[in-house]
Design an enzyme around this catalytic site. Structure first.
Site, PDB file in Angstrom:
ATOM      1  N   LEU A  46       0.855  -1.182   0.000  1.00 55.72           N
ATOM      2  CA  LEU A  46       0.000   0.000   0.000  1.00 55.72           C
ATOM      3  C   LEU A  46       0.893   1.235   0.000  1.00 55.72           C
ATOM      4  CD1 LEU A  46      -2.837  -0.767   2.603  1.00 55.72           C
ATOM      5  CD2 LEU A  46      -3.141  -0.359   0.157  1.00 55.72           C
ATOM      6  N   ASP A  47       0.509   2.260  -0.761  1.00 56.09           N
ATOM      7  CA  ASP A  47       1.251   3.516  -0.747  1.00 56.09           C
ATOM      8  C   ASP A  47       1.315   4.063   0.676  1.00 56.09           C
ATOM      9  OD1 ASP A  47       1.590   3.442  -3.487  1.00 56.09           O
ATOM     10  OD2 ASP A  47      -0.167   4.694  -3.903  1.00 56.09           O
TER      11      ASP A  47
END
Length: 301
Positions: A46-47
């Site tokens: 996930l960013d």
């Protein structure tokens, strides 16, 4: 003689609700320390600014990571219309703006072009490798580059809410390798108004759902204690999308030694990749054929 890895031989899945402002790798490292685990990994980055479900595998569960990474995932995200950024999200530098705003029906109709088997160019700031370097490292150096489009299967892309003319909340279900930031960028371009992601949350990944997740704040009081193990799910939770076969006692022993193990009952058909168990405990993963499971991965539990 090599040094032995420190930590417990603890194995299983921890489903975390990742906070914004933290990398996925940082979450994994914190969990590895908190559980005093020898080995840890995650199933899908996930960013840093994204939140939501991050499936963290400890110990032998790391052998099941590919089956979660390859599974479909769902994302809820908000697109800011009217501006493009160099990172395709709110953390980036604004490159261009537009006063055009599509009406809701035009926006909803455009979503159908992003459903099915599509080709997607990853963001410039992504972990994609180009000639051995990460794209985000090249982008940070100021060098221009062309990233090749990659195939992506999008099962659905739905408009959830149009809060105002500048924002649209969407939900996407997609396969491995999908970039939500690219969807926002390309949707904005197609509509002629430009766009980027301002919030992103992963809702589920394969068999894991956000309502199973625990926050780091909830875990923190239990770091490095035995009580923390109550948040540890079983290794086989990562195999929920695979058929199961049940091994005989001799078959389980043979499979643990790297040989085909005799199967006494199976939910699989010939040629399936399946996971094998004995007395309810996972033994390994392999290909089912001729009444036996031929191992590709074996668990040391």
């Amino acid at each position: 003689m090599g040094r032995r890895k420190k930590g417990r031989a603890v194995s299983g899945w921890v489903i975390v609700d990742k906070p914004a402002g933290m990398t996925s790798t940082a979450v994994v490292n914190k969990l590895r320390w908190a559980f005093d685990a020898k080995k840890a990994g995650h199933a899908g980055t996930l960013d840093p600014d994204a939140t939501g479900l991050l499936a963290v595998a400890l110990g032998e569960a790391t052998k099941t990571i590919p089956f979660i990474t390859d599974a479909e995932k769902a994302y809820r995200f908000t697109v800011r219309l009217g501006a493009a950024t160099d990172t395709d999200d709110a953390a980036g530098r604004v490159l261009d703006t537009s006063d055009l705003r599509p009406d809701t029906e035009t926006l909803r109709a455009a979503l159908s072009d992003f459903v099915g088997d599509i080709m997607q160019v990853p963001p410039q700031y992504s972990a994609v490798r180009l000639e051995g370097e990460r794209a985000y490292d090249i982008a940070r150096s100021g060098e221009e580059m062309e990233l090749e489009a990659r195939p992506l299967h999008v099962a659905s892309l739905t408009l959830i809410d149009r809060q105002d003319n500048d924002h649209a909340e969407l939900e996407m279900v997609c396969g491995k390798g999908g970039y939500v930031r690219s969807i926002a960028r390309d949707l904005g371009r197609q509509l002629g108004c430009l766009g980027h992601v301002v919030s992103l949350r992963r809702m589920w990944s394969g068999p894991f759902e956000i309502d199973q997740a625990v926050t780091l704040d909830e875990l923190e009081p239990l770091y490095r204690t035995e009580e923390i193990d109550r948040f540890l799910g079983p290794v086989e939770a990562g195999l929920a999308d695979l058929p199961q076969v049940r091994l005989s006692a001799e078959g389980a022993m043979r499979m643990k030694n790297g040989n085909p193990g005799a199967v006494v009952s199976a939910d699989a058909t010939f040629g399936d990749v399946a996971w094998g168990s004995y007395q309810g405990q996972p033994v390994g993963i392999g290909t089912y054929r001729a009444g036996a499971l031929h191992p590709s991965r074996v668990f040391n539990l």
